[in-house]
Structures are given as C-alpha cells and as structure tokens.
Design a protein around this motif. Sequence first.
Motif, mmCIF file in Angstrom:
data_model
loop_
_atom_site.group_PDB
_atom_site.id
_atom_site.type_symbol
_atom_site.label_atom_id
_atom_site.label_comp_id
_atom_site.label_asym_id
_atom_site.label_seq_id
_atom_site.Cartn_x
_atom_site.Cartn_y
_atom_site.Cartn_z
ATOM 1 N N UNK A 26 0.847 -1.186 0.000
ATOM 2 C CA UNK A 26 0.000 0.000 0.000
ATOM 3 C C UNK A 26 0.884 1.239 0.000
ATOM 4 N N UNK A 27 0.296 2.377 -0.228
ATOM 5 C CA UNK A 27 1.073 3.613 -0.223
ATOM 6 C C UNK A 27 0.306 4.706 0.523
ATOM 7 N N UNK A 28 1.062 5.655 1.028
ATOM 8 C CA UNK A 28 0.490 6.820 1.705
ATOM 9 C C UNK A 28 0.842 8.051 0.871
ATOM 10 N N UNK A 29 -0.099 8.916 0.711
ATOM 11 C CA UNK A 29 0.092 10.082 -0.149
ATOM 12 C C UNK A 29 0.334 11.342 0.669
ATOM 13 N N UNK A 30 1.445 12.008 0.392
ATOM 14 C CA UNK A 30 1.729 13.306 1.005
ATOM 15 C C UNK A 30 1.300 14.381 0.019
ATOM 16 N N UNK A 31 0.303 15.160 0.390
ATOM 17 C CA UNK A 31 -0.178 16.238 -0.475
ATOM 18 C C UNK A 31 0.589 17.526 -0.166
ATOM 19 N N UNK A 32 1.097 18.160 -1.200
ATOM 20 C CA UNK A 32 1.791 19.443 -1.032
ATOM 21 C C UNK A 32 0.711 20.520 -1.091
ATOM 22 N N UNK A 33 0.058 20.742 0.027
ATOM 23 C CA UNK A 33 -1.149 21.575 0.026
ATOM 24 C C UNK A 33 -1.112 22.725 1.027
ATOM 25 N N UNK A 34 0.046 23.002 1.593
ATOM 26 C CA UNK A 34 0.138 24.076 2.579
ATOM 27 C C UNK A 34 1.001 25.203 2.011
ATOM 28 N N UNK A 35 0.339 26.260 1.598
ATOM 29 C CA UNK A 35 1.021 27.435 1.032
ATOM 30 C C UNK A 35 0.915 28.559 2.071
ATOM 31 N N UNK A 36 2.009 28.826 2.755
ATOM 32 C CA UNK A 36 1.991 29.773 3.868
ATOM 33 C C UNK A 36 2.851 30.996 3.557
ATOM 34 N N UNK A 37 2.480 32.118 4.176
ATOM 35 C CA UNK A 37 3.254 33.331 3.919
ATOM 36 C C UNK A 37 3.293 34.230 5.153
ATOM 37 N N UNK A 38 4.282 35.114 5.163
ATOM 38 C CA UNK A 38 4.376 36.189 6.152
ATOM 39 C C UNK A 38 4.594 37.474 5.365
ATOM 40 N N UNK A 39 3.922 38.549 5.760
ATOM 41 C CA UNK A 39 3.968 39.760 4.944
ATOM 42 C C UNK A 39 4.141 41.019 5.787
ATOM 43 N N UNK A 40 4.613 42.053 5.116
ATOM 44 C CA UNK A 40 4.816 43.346 5.777
ATOM 45 C C UNK A 40 4.845 44.422 4.700
ATOM 46 N N UNK A 41 4.514 45.648 5.105
ATOM 47 C CA UNK A 41 4.594 46.773 4.182
ATOM 48 C C UNK A 41 5.557 47.803 4.761
ATOM 49 N N UNK A 42 6.524 48.233 3.941
ATOM 50 C CA UNK A 42 7.549 49.181 4.385
ATOM 51 C C UNK A 42 7.504 50.452 3.542
ATOM 52 N N UNK A 43 7.506 51.594 4.219
ATOM 53 C CA UNK A 43 7.549 52.860 3.500
ATOM 54 C C UNK A 43 8.964 53.256 3.108
ATOM 55 N N UNK A 44 9.933 52.720 3.808
ATOM 56 C CA UNK A 44 11.303 53.076 3.481
ATOM 57 C C UNK A 44 12.204 51.857 3.622
ATOM 58 N N UNK A 45 12.146 50.998 2.619
ATOM 59 C CA UNK A 45 12.891 49.757 2.676
ATOM 60 C C UNK A 45 14.390 50.000 2.591
ATOM 61 N N UNK A 46 14.782 51.084 1.918
ATOM 62 C CA UNK A 46 16.203 51.336 1.706
ATOM 63 C C UNK A 46 16.935 51.572 3.016
ATOM 64 N N UNK A 47 16.307 52.314 3.936
ATOM 65 C CA UNK A 47 16.964 52.579 5.213
ATOM 66 C C UNK A 47 17.157 51.299 6.004
#
Length: 291
Positions: free
Chosen positions: A86-107
């Motif tokens: 028999x076989x077990x199936x691993x589903x690649x189904x977790x798409x996770x993210x972390x986000x932020x907004x920066x007004x001055x990324x250069x500094x």
Amino acid sequence: MSYKTITADPSGISGNTEFDVFIPEVWSSAVEGFLRSKLMFREMVTDYSSFVVSGGDKINVPSLSEVGVQAKTENAAIQYDSTTETSVQIAIDKHKYASKMFEDISLIQKNGDLVSQYASIMGYALAKQIDTDLVASLSGGAGLNLTGITTGDDDTLTDANIQSILATLGEADLDYRDGNVWMVVNPTLYSDLLHNDKFVRYDALGASNVSSGQLGSIFGMKVAMSNLIGTGGTAVAGMVFDSSACGFAMQKEIGAESQRDIDYLADKVVFSCLYGSKVIHRDRGLLITND
C-alpha cells in the motif's frame, strides 16, 4: 523549543520618508536562515523534498511490508513473495506566507541590525507554522496510533510510564537506542522530567544535566520540548516516534516577492513557502495524553 504567539497584521506599515530599492536576495537568505535555525520538527521526520523539486502536488510513499522468509525445498521452485503493498500520499497543500509593508525599505537594508530583526520575525512566524502543521499530522486523527500512555497526573511521567513506553516501542520492533526515536513533550512535562534524578544526576549519568537544563536523551530516545504541544485537561502532552513515522516535503523554499504600492508610497513584501506533511507509518509512534 518554546514559541511565543505573534499576531499577524497584514496591513501594518513600517518605514520612514524615502524609498530606494528592495533587494529580494538579501531578505530571502536572511529569512530562510532564521527559519532553518528555528524549525524543530522538520529535522525529526523523514524529508522527501527532493521528490517534488521539479513539480507535482503529491508524493506516493509505499508502506513497505516485511518480506517473509521461507525454507527451500529440494527440487522445488522458489515461491515468490506476493504481498500487495500500500502507499500513503503526502499532499503538497500548505502554502503559507508572512507579509509586511515598508515605507522606506532602503533605510532598513542599509542597517544590518534592522534587516536581521525583521528577518527573524518573519522566519520565526513561518517556522512556527510549519512545526504547528507537523504536530497536527503526528497527533491528529490519522496520526501515531501505537498504544499510548495516559498520565495519572497532568503533564507528568512516572517511571512506570516510561517503562511502558520502552516496552511498547520494543514490541513494535522500534529500537529506541539507535538515535532515530524522539520524545517531544510540553514545557511542563519537560520540567517534570528534569526533576527525575535518573535523568539529571551525575551519579546516575556520569555527567550532570542540571546546569544546561537539557535532558539530551533518555534510554537512547532524544528528548525535546515544544510549547506547540498542549497542557492540562485531556490534551496530548507529548509524543514518542521514530523519524520514519512521518514524511515532510518542502516544494518551494522561502522566497521573497515585493510590489510597489503607489497609494501608500510603500513596498509590500511577502515571504512564502509551499509544503506538505503526513504520517506514513502510524505504528511507529505513540501519544502521551493527560487523563
């Protein structure tokens, strides 16, 4: 490992008054480095990431059965094993993210300390989510199912409990002395183990674990602490498993993307990864549950 709770605020804006250039490579490597240093459970299970590097959304992992050994009869043909695997199936189904907004990324990029701080926050959040999903795989309805341990008092393990764990593993043909078996418990139960003289005293070990606060191993089982595991009530307070019990695959490692938002005169930054996990051999581990 202990995690603290961080509340995501996808609309949050950080920055100053001017903008230069966002460099994804700088952030991506910094975040991935911190994530890898904080990930705990990924190193405890079998990694199948190489199977999905080139694509695909599922991995079929065969649950190989033990092959029977037979006696050869003189002048008779060999009988070949015909067990249907028999076989077990691993589903690649977790798409996770972390986000932020920066007004001055250069500094921020001009200041290595700030880059490191933001990278650690985002890497920490992603690492915590991946570990949370692995804990859910191991302890959920399709998780580990060897005969487990029910504690007499919440978040404690008696010597009899530990003996029962060792016996259960041995009878399941799992060698807890080979370095591939993990015991992961909540912080309260870990503290209880630290108060067991057998695991910390010099005269019992030939060395003392008191100063470091690290148990290292118990009867060959590697011991770790995680506050992603529940406490009190009837919660799962810990788990013991062989590294082959669960499979994990990271198809897309940490990647950084950005987009200029003209309304805010800011840059949106998103770090994401794509992965999946599944218990493959349920009979290669057990749960420790509070009564």
